[in-house]
Design a protein around this motif. Structure first.
Motif, mmCIF file in Angstrom:
data_model
loop_
_atom_site.group_PDB
_atom_site.id
_atom_site.type_symbol
_atom_site.label_atom_id
_atom_site.label_comp_id
_atom_site.label_asym_id
_atom_site.label_seq_id
_atom_site.Cartn_x
_atom_site.Cartn_y
_atom_site.Cartn_z
ATOM 1 N N GLU A 153 4.233 -6.316 -2.139
ATOM 2 C CA GLU A 153 2.940 -6.685 -2.719
ATOM 3 C C GLU A 153 1.987 -7.096 -1.589
ATOM 4 N N PRO A 154 0.778 -6.506 -1.512
ATOM 5 C CA PRO A 154 -0.137 -6.886 -0.431
ATOM 6 C C PRO A 154 -0.591 -8.341 -0.568
ATOM 7 N N GLY A 155 -0.645 -9.025 0.543
ATOM 8 C CA GLY A 155 -1.087 -10.416 0.550
ATOM 9 C C GLY A 155 -1.944 -10.708 1.763
ATOM 10 N N LEU A 156 -2.697 -11.783 1.695
ATOM 11 C CA LEU A 156 -3.555 -12.199 2.807
ATOM 12 C C LEU A 156 -2.685 -12.784 3.914
ATOM 13 N N LEU A 157 -2.812 -12.246 5.126
ATOM 14 C CA LEU A 157 -2.037 -12.738 6.260
ATOM 15 C C LEU A 157 -2.683 -14.004 6.817
ATOM 16 N N ASN A 202 11.588 -5.439 5.901
ATOM 17 C CA ASN A 202 10.764 -6.405 6.645
ATOM 18 C C ASN A 202 9.763 -5.763 7.592
ATOM 19 N N PHE A 203 9.485 -4.461 7.408
ATOM 20 C CA PHE A 203 8.408 -3.841 8.166
ATOM 21 C C PHE A 203 7.074 -4.224 7.544
ATOM 22 N N LEU A 204 6.078 -4.399 8.376
ATOM 23 C CA LEU A 204 4.750 -4.832 7.942
ATOM 24 C C LEU A 204 3.770 -3.668 8.038
ATOM 25 N N TYR A 205 2.872 -3.577 7.065
ATOM 26 C CA TYR A 205 1.902 -2.486 7.006
ATOM 27 C C TYR A 205 0.519 -3.044 6.698
ATOM 28 N N PHE A 206 -0.474 -2.544 7.432
ATOM 29 C CA PHE A 206 -1.862 -2.947 7.147
ATOM 30 C C PHE A 206 -2.300 -2.323 5.835
ATOM 31 N N TRP A 207 -2.977 -3.130 4.999
ATOM 32 C CA TRP A 207 -3.411 -2.657 3.679
ATOM 33 C C TRP A 207 -4.927 -2.518 3.597
ATOM 34 N N LEU A 242 -5.290 -7.923 4.696
ATOM 35 C CA LEU A 242 -4.228 -7.814 3.697
ATOM 36 C C LEU A 242 -3.092 -6.972 4.275
ATOM 37 N N ILE A 243 -1.897 -7.538 4.239
ATOM 38 C CA ILE A 243 -0.706 -6.899 4.798
ATOM 39 C C ILE A 243 0.372 -6.876 3.715
ATOM 40 N N PHE A 244 1.224 -5.852 3.719
ATOM 41 C CA PHE A 244 2.385 -5.922 2.832
ATOM 42 C C PHE A 244 3.659 -5.682 3.631
ATOM 43 N N GLN A 245 4.748 -6.254 3.126
ATOM 44 C CA GLN A 245 6.047 -6.216 3.793
ATOM 45 C C GLN A 245 7.043 -5.488 2.911
#
Length: 619
Positions: free
Chosen positions: A420-424, A472-477, A465-468
């Protein structure tokens, strides 16, 4: 007896290796990343314990002594050795020392394109202990004036090709600013730095002018839009500059590498990671005035380039070039940057060969960064047990309608679930400080979130906004707030709206970014309400935006509305507008497209929309 034991041991090792690959496939990548971080931290700590405050400038000066004849910068075929750059930067320092009232700690603004003199002036001012403010060379008029005023410089140094830009705003510059130009021919009121350099001394500048007592002292101001408002001068300390310069080394680059820099030096990527990285390594950089997709690989072959820096758009443009037989005929082994889409990533590797892509994430002013050290396509990095020990960050729920973090009944923020994308956000403390912006303190305060998970805690709001994923890989949203990215630049929506709002037939303007197929970032779109009984003049809107905004900030699309929706917090509603995009079949409001050939905005018909979506019309 020994043979069965050895056989069992070997079988056990094979089994453990298989188990590690199955359960912890990225274990050794994580260990390698951790060791590099620890090595860098120990190196800095040892310097401090020895009482040495070793800066990027100090590193450069030591290299100028150890390897004076080694090429540092190659520019348009000309070679500038470490000694050449040292001597010319000393000339710059002596001119300003003898012909100005500049003193240690004074801010000086630098407005130059990519060229060796950018580095000469930067290092020359650093030798005087001045704080150098890098100005975006695309800015004009009020935007440029805003940036100059916000960093309160004592002097402005401008390149010959940008002298006309400064002439436009010269009468409005704050009092007390001396203007120096890298040009023999200058208008009245401007001092020719080039003329004075010819007779200046190139002897070393006394170290007392630039020696620093703390790595937390300011070294640069680099402008960033952040998540709200006009560009702001982010404070880059000596420590941040050192950390940035260690990036290429951490990715495995060496003094033998030749690094191709086509990104603008006024950004942290080109300056800190690029030029600073070359200094940290003692390597050679090939500096390009401006990126050229058609010349890129020819330059790489001509100068034996082994590493280049990128933004997503750069790789996209390279893939769009006509295919050639020699596309894989080069020595490039590594590319470092950010914003590379998964589809472009795959196409790039398939076409140009086995190049290791080091995708990274980091905000200029931020206290958090990620590195994709595994090569996972599309990811900006990976969090793991080791990462959590070093950096405290969270991905929290965000209310897109209210444009603010979600808080529960107790007032605390809530972490998102994986996928789920969330604010980093990143914890601010003594080990990971946030140095903020120069000038108005409210800009610094706006980037901080207080009482996030408990009373008294403080977090830096990245605005991203980033999602994991489950590994545990992180992706820019996406980005939040009043900015979006286009052509590798942050576009401040308030700045664009203010420029359009200056027209006498405009009542209100709402600016936002819309996604366009096969393009990185978002293209600018402006929703406009006209004043009663006034008509829309499309040619005037075009003239207004191209006159007062950099090219990347000019809205590609216009939408004429009768009224604007607002959010519950009385902000202009953007979320629905972004979702609706610019499809004339779905939007009943009049739509227009920016036509540079006709120097006007033209009606966005279904036919024109189809041409844009097929890539037949360039944005």
């Amino acid at each position: 007896m020994l043979l069965p034991w050895l056989t069992g041991l070997a079988a056990g090792i094979v089994f453990l290796h298989f188990l590690q690959k199955l359960v912890f496939p990225y274990f050794w990548d994580d260990v390698w990343y951790l060791l590099n971080v620890i090595r860098c931290a120990i190196w800095l700590k040892m310097r401090v314990l020895k009482g040495e405050v070793f800066t990027v400038l100090e590193k450069f000066l030591s290299l100028a002594e150890k390897q004076p004849q080694k090429p540092f910068i190659i520019y348009e075929g000309d070679i500038y050795t470490y000694q050449d750059v040292d001597r010319r930067s000393s000339r710059v320092a002596h001119v300003l020392l003898n012909h100005s009232s500049l003193k240690r700690g004074d801010p000086v603004a630098l407005l130059m394109s990519n060229e060796p003199d950018f580095v000469h002036v930067w290092l020359g001012l650093a030798k005087l202990g001045c704080v150098v403010a890098f100005l975006n060379s695309n800015l004009r008029s009020n935007s440029l004036l805003h940036c100059i005023r916000s960093c309160e410089p004592r002097a402005l140094v401008v390149g010959a090709d940008l002298l006309g830009t400064v002439e436009e705003i010269f009468p409005h510059l704050p009092e007390g600013i001396s203007v120096w130009a890298m040009s023999d021919s200058v208008p009245q009121g401007v001092i020719s730095l080039t003329e004075k350099l010819s007779s200046a001394s190139d002897k070393p500048v006394p170290r007392t002018h630039h020696v620093v007592s703390s790595l937390k002292s300011a070294h640069l101001y680099i402008f960033t839009s952040g998540s709200t408002g006009l560009p702001k001068p982010a404070v880059i300390t000596q420590l941040q500059a050192l950390n940035g310069s260690a990036g290429l080394w951490a990715y495995g680059c060496t003094a033998n590498d030749i690094i191709y820099i086509t990104l603008p030096l006024y950004h942290s990527s080109g300056a800190l990671l690029g030029i600073g990285g070359c200094i940290e390594l003692g390597a050679t950089c090939v500096l390009k005035k401006k990126f050229s997709a058609s010349q890129f690989w020819n330059d790489c072959r001509k100068y034996n380039v082994t590493v280049f820096q990128y933004i997503g758009e750069l790789c996209h443009y390279l893939c769009k070039q006509p295919k050639r037989e020699g596309d894989k005929d080069h020595q490039v082994r590594l590319a470092v940057g950010n914003g590379l889409r998964s589809d472009v990533w795959r196409e790039f590797l398939d076409r140009f060969g086995n190049i290791k892509i080091c995708e990274l994430y980091g905000a200029t002013e931020g206290n958090i960064s990620f590195v994709n050290n595994t090569g996972k396509i599309g990811s900006v990095g990976r969090t793991n047990f080791f990462h959590k020990l070093l950096l405290t960050f969270e991905l929290i729920k965000y209310d897109f309608q209210k444009d603010e973090p979600v808080r529960n009944e107790q007032g605390w923020c809530t972490p998102v679930k994986k996928g789920e994308p969330g604010l980093l956000i990143s914890r601010v403390n003594e080990k990971k400080p946030f140095f903020g912006y120069a000038g108005n303190k409210k800009h610094t305060e706006r980037k901080l979130l207080y009482d996030v998970f408990k009373k008294g805690d403080v977090y830096f709001n990245t605005g991203d906004l980033i999602f994991q994923d489950q590994e545990n890989f992180l992706y820019f949203w996406d980005r939040i707030g009043d900015t979006f990215r286009w052509k590798g630049e942050n576009v401040a929506t308030t700045e664009v709206a203010d420029v359009i709002g200056m027209l006498d037939f405009i009542q209100e303007t709402n600016v936002y970014g819309v996604p366009v197929q096969d393009y990185e970032g978002k293209a600018g779109m402006a929703s406009i309400i006209l004043k009663p009984n006034r008509s829309l003049d499309l040619e005037k809107v075009y003239e207004q935006v191209v006159s007062f905004l950099p090219a990347y900030a000019c809205p590609r699309f216009l939408r004429i509305q009768e009224k604007m929706e607002i959010t519950g917090t009385f902000k202009l509603q953007k979320f629905r507008l972004v979702e609706e995009g610019f499809n004339p079949l779905k939007i009943s409001d009049p739509l227009y497209f920016m036509d540079n050939l006709k120097k006007s905005y033209v009606p966005l018909t279904k036919e024109l929309y189809d041409h844009i979506m097929l890539g037949e019309v360039k944005l």
